[in-house]
Design an enzyme around this catalytic site. Structure first.
Site, PDB file in Angstrom:
ATOM      1  N   LYS A 185       0.675  -1.324   0.297  1.00 45.11           N
ATOM      2  CA  LYS A 185       0.142  -0.185  -0.502  1.00 45.11           C
ATOM      3  C   LYS A 185       0.886   1.225   0.763  1.00 45.11           C
ATOM      4  CE  LYS A 185      -1.568   3.151   1.703  1.00 45.11           C
ATOM      5  NZ  LYS A 185      -1.634   4.450   1.334  1.00 45.11           N
ATOM      6  N   GLU A 260       8.909   0.740  11.515  1.00 41.08           N
ATOM      7  CA  GLU A 260       9.860   1.557  11.488  1.00 41.08           C
ATOM      8  C   GLU A 260       9.551   3.112  11.153  1.00 41.08           C
ATOM      9  OE1 GLU A 260      13.088   0.614  10.802  1.00 41.08           O
ATOM     10  OE2 GLU A 260      12.466  -1.075  10.955  1.00 41.08           O
ATOM     11  N   CYS A 294      13.864   9.886   7.743  1.00 36.57           N
ATOM     12  CA  CYS A 294      13.580   9.416   8.700  1.00 36.57           C
ATOM     13  C   CYS A 294      14.597  10.066   9.996  1.00 36.57           C
ATOM     14  CB  CYS A 294      13.326   7.760   9.057  1.00 36.57           C
ATOM     15  SG  CYS A 294      14.133   6.907   8.075  1.00 36.57           S
ATOM     16  N   GLU A 392       9.776  15.509  15.184  1.00 34.62           N
ATOM     17  CA  GLU A 392      10.638  15.669  14.691  1.00 34.62           C
ATOM     18  C   GLU A 392       9.929  16.550  12.608  1.00 34.62           C
ATOM     19  OE1 GLU A 392       9.269  11.863  12.013  1.00 34.62           O
ATOM     20  OE2 GLU A 392      11.158  12.159  11.232  1.00 34.62           O
TER      21      GLU A 392
HETATM   22  P1  NAD Z   1       2.430   8.479   7.954  1.00 33.18           P
HETATM   23  O1  NAD Z   1       2.492   7.770   9.124  1.00 33.18           O
HETATM   24  O2  NAD Z   1       1.744   9.583   7.511  1.00 33.18           O
HETATM   25  O3  NAD Z   1       1.997   7.402   6.511  1.00 33.18           O
HETATM   26  C1  NAD Z   1       2.596   6.357   6.677  1.00 33.18           C
HETATM   27  C2  NAD Z   1       1.494   5.525   5.835  1.00 33.18           C
HETATM   28  O4  NAD Z   1       0.034   5.006   6.641  1.00 33.18           O
HETATM   29  C3  NAD Z   1       0.818   5.652   4.366  1.00 33.18           C
HETATM   30  O5  NAD Z   1       0.866   4.718   3.487  1.00 33.18           O
HETATM   31  C4  NAD Z   1      -0.145   6.191   4.922  1.00 33.18           C
HETATM   32  O6  NAD Z   1      -1.919   5.742   4.057  1.00 33.18           O
HETATM   33  C5  NAD Z   1      -0.464   4.586   6.020  1.00 33.18           C
HETATM   34  N1  NAD Z   1      -2.055   4.767   7.210  1.00 33.18           N
HETATM   35  C6  NAD Z   1      -2.379   6.319   7.391  1.00 33.18           C
HETATM   36  N2  NAD Z   1      -3.717   5.837   8.314  1.00 33.18           N
HETATM   37  C7  NAD Z   1      -3.340   4.490   8.146  1.00 33.18           C
HETATM   38  C8  NAD Z   1      -3.668   3.739   9.009  1.00 33.18           C
HETATM   39  N3  NAD Z   1      -4.922   4.282  10.479  1.00 33.18           N
HETATM   40  N4  NAD Z   1      -3.457   2.778   9.467  1.00 33.18           N
HETATM   41  C9  NAD Z   1      -2.422   1.920   8.630  1.00 33.18           C
HETATM   42  N5  NAD Z   1      -1.979   2.542   7.962  1.00 33.18           N
HETATM   43  C10 NAD Z   1      -2.320   4.432   8.199  1.00 33.18           C
HETATM   44  O7  NAD Z   1       3.677   8.891   7.101  1.00 33.18           O
HETATM   45  P2  NAD Z   1       4.220   9.428   6.216  1.00 33.18           P
HETATM   46  O8  NAD Z   1       3.947  11.005   6.122  1.00 33.18           O
HETATM   47  O9  NAD Z   1       3.892   8.655   4.928  1.00 33.18           O
HETATM   48  O10 NAD Z   1       5.833   9.064   6.327  1.00 33.18           O
HETATM   49  C11 NAD Z   1       6.801  10.199   6.922  1.00 33.18           C
HETATM   50  C12 NAD Z   1       7.214   9.408   8.128  1.00 33.18           C
HETATM   51  O11 NAD Z   1       7.438   8.603   7.999  1.00 33.18           O
HETATM   52  C13 NAD Z   1       7.985  10.386   9.002  1.00 33.18           C
HETATM   53  O12 NAD Z   1       7.617  10.272  10.444  1.00 33.18           O
HETATM   54  C14 NAD Z   1       9.508   9.449   8.850  1.00 33.18           C
HETATM   55  O13 NAD Z   1       9.961   9.903   9.877  1.00 33.18           O
HETATM   56  C15 NAD Z   1       8.705   8.633   8.343  1.00 33.18           C
HETATM   57  N6  NAD Z   1      10.150   7.591   8.051  1.00 33.18           N
HETATM   58  C16 NAD Z   1      10.135   6.501   8.957  1.00 33.18           C
HETATM   59  C17 NAD Z   1      11.700   5.845   8.071  1.00 33.18           C
HETATM   60  C18 NAD Z   1      12.265   4.182   9.835  1.00 33.18           C
HETATM   61  O14 NAD Z   1      13.082   3.812   8.593  1.00 33.18           O
HETATM   62  N7  NAD Z   1      11.698   4.407  10.747  1.00 33.18           N
HETATM   63  C19 NAD Z   1      11.416   5.259   6.783  1.00 33.18           C
HETATM   64  C20 NAD Z   1      11.242   7.076   6.309  1.00 33.18           C
HETATM   65  C21 NAD Z   1       9.867   7.562   6.928  1.00 33.18           C
END
Ligand code: NAD
Length: 498
Positions: A185, A260, A294, A392
């Site tokens: 997804k 992650e 991240c 962040e």
């Molecule tokens: P987000 O949490 O807004 O979204 C991530 C994913 O979750 C999207 O595909 C979204 O559609 C989905 N999602 C939304 N609601 C959900 C629910 N209720 N249940 C399950 N999934 C749901 O994050 P983002 O804005 O896309 O990404 C940025 C964040 O990701 C930052 O906080 C960053 O630090 C983190 N990140 C972490 C790593 C790592 O490896 N630790 C790597 C990249 C990004």
């Protein structure tokens, strides 16, 4: 923009859902549009999955798991994975350009990441035929006991927008090696490249249903996936708040979970550090990928004797960074990937200033460029308790402050609920080991920042996540261990005694 007009968008061959090896329309024929953050204009129209598509994808993944995929040996899976790696290398330019259009990532970074994907698939292909159980030869003389490691089942991967394909690969490569099936997804902001990857899967010859892609504009769809009883594992990368929701839904039906999540990673620069290398490392930590990583090194702590000099060097270089079209090789800083994220960064900068932070450079958007550009920003006069030091930003914003003793530096570095990564700059080898041991983070880079490899585990302490990705052990997160007891005496036993 004049030199960019010759650059054409990459062809998007498939924009429908990819389920059971077929390109299918979404429920009700719905579609959604995604924009190119460099221009702020729509560039793709993508099928918009709904709840019934989630069911279809889970059914397809289940059927593949129990069908032809389960009949394949590890060696056969490895051959497909190696073929996929070849295709990725052949098509790397096109796939990288799709990432660049989707999220504004610099083309040179996107191209590098597609190359890394091939490396990850090859590394885990090498492990696919080495997944062994154990014989417990002394467990009980009346039994022959052994274990098998079997695929965990259907994996739902929920992905972010910042490095869509590479972060998917960190889950997908071990899952394929283990014999799982997979539903991706992608983020609602960057769905196109996952569909390009599906084209590669089809060409490589993976059985239908092994890899499925469900783009959706609705956050109900990933929620439904994580709640689906047919999903055996949720592999999530994204924000900490959403990750907790995803984990709660998964745990409610006892699906396995790895997370992650976000970070607020520290870089500790000691007075004996190589100044040039440390300056470069601070820049690399926060301005590469426009800070949308991240493990961005967003908090810098510099020992007082060299604080002013390091600050001056970082600011001087930040002021010369070339902002612009991410498709051009000379560009150093691209746009923020989404309108919402652009607003969030601006709000966080406003709040930091209200809390007393001073911008040594940058401090706000660059309106001359259109798109969602934030000027590379270095904030001084920050305090450990400030919002900007605790939360962040996910943008090109470095907070920098001085420290005096090693003890104080370590305490400042660890003063966070996160614990994803860290950088340590010193020429004292004893200090390297002393401090690396004390920093609470999943990765410590010493005199370096931002190295990754398929053989090295990556993940976070605390609010940065649960579990590790990459490294051979990652395969364990995609397998279940089964113990098999074979009675060897043929005698009837007392039914009331263990
Ligand atoms: P987000 O949490 O807004 O979204 C991530 C994913 O979750 C999207 O595909 C979204 O559609 C989905 N999602 C939304 N609601 C959900 C629910 N209720 N249940 C399950 N999934 C749901 O994050 P983002 O804005 O896309 O990404 C940025 C964040 O990701 C930052 O906080 C960053 O630090 C983190 N990140 C972490 C790593 C790592 O490896 N630790 C790597 C990249 C990004």
């Amino acid at each position: 923009m004049s030199s960019t007009t010759a650059l054409k968008p990459p062809d998007l061959v498939h924009t429908d859902l990819y389920i059971d090896g077929k390109w299918v329309q979404a429920e009700g024929g719905r579609r959604f549009e995604t924009e190119n953050p460099y221009t702020g204009k729509v560039w793709a129209s993508i099928a918009d999955a709904g709840a019934s598509d989630v069911d279809l994808a889970v059914k397809a993944a289940r059927a593949a798991l129990e069908g032809p995929w389960s009949e394949m040996t590890g060696g056969q899976r490895a051959r497909l994975m190696n073929k996929l790696a070849d295709i990725l290398e052949r098509d790397a330019d096109r796939i990288a350009m799709i990432e660049t259009y989707d999220n504004g990532k610099l083309i040179r970074d996107a191209r590098w990441q597609v190359g890394l994907m091939a490396e990850w698939f090859r590394y885990f292909a090498g492990a696919a035929d080495k997944i062994d159980g154990t014989v417990m030869q002394d467990a009980n003389p009346e039994f022959f006991v052994y274990t098998r490691r079997e695929p965990i089942g259907v994996v739902a991967a929920i992905l972010p927008w910042n490095a869509p394909l590479l972060l998917m690969t960190w889950k997908l490569a071990p899952a394929m090696a283990a014999g799982c099936t997979f539903i991706a997804k992608p983020s609602e902001f960057t769905p196109s490249s996952a569909l390009a990857l599906a084209e590669c899967f089809a060409e490589a010859g993976f059985p239908a249903g092994v890899f499925n892609v469900l783009p959706s504009s609705s956050r109900d769809v990933p929620a439904a996936l994580t709640q689906h009883e047919g999903v055996n594992k949720v592999a999530f990368t994204g924000s900490t708040a959403t990750g907790v929701k995803a984990a709660q839904s998964a745990i409610a039906h006892l699906a396995r979970v790895t997370l992650e999540l976000g970070g607020k990673s520290p870089q500790l620069v000691f007075e004996d550090a190589d100044m040039e290398a440390a300056t470069n490392g601070l820049l690399r930590g926060i301005f590469s990928a426009t800070g949308q990583i991240c493990h961005a090194g967003s908090r810098a702590f510099v020992q007082r004797p060299i604080y002013d000099a390091i600050l001056a060097k970082v600011v001087a270089r930040a002021n010369t960074l070339k902002l612009g079209d991410p498709r051009l090789p000379e560009t150093e800083l691209g746009p923020i990937a989404t309108a919402a994220q652009f607003e969030k960064v601006k709000e966080m900068l406003a709040r930091a200033k209200a809390d007393g932070a001073l911008a040594a450079c940058g401090g706000g958007p660059d309106e001359s460029l259109g798109g969602y550009f934030i000027r590379p920003t270095v904030l001084t006069n920050v305090k450990p308790g400030d919002y900007i030091m605790r939360e962040e930003v996910f943008g090109p914003v470095l907070c920098i402050m001085p420290f005096d003793t090693e003890e104080e530096g370590v305490a400042l570095a660890n003063d966070t609920r996160y614990g994803l990564a860290s950088g340590l700059w010193t020429s004292d080898v004893r200090r390297v080991h002393r401090v690396a041991k004390r920093i609470r983070a999943g990765t410590v880079w010493v005199n370096a920042y931002r190295g990754v490899s398929p053989s090295v585990p990556f993940g976070g302490f605390g609010a940065s996540g649960m579990g590790r990705e990459s490294g051979l052990e990652a395969i364990n997160d995609y397998t279940e261990r089964k113990a098999i007891w074979v009675e060897m005496t043929g005698q009837t036993k007392d039914p009331f005694k263990l």
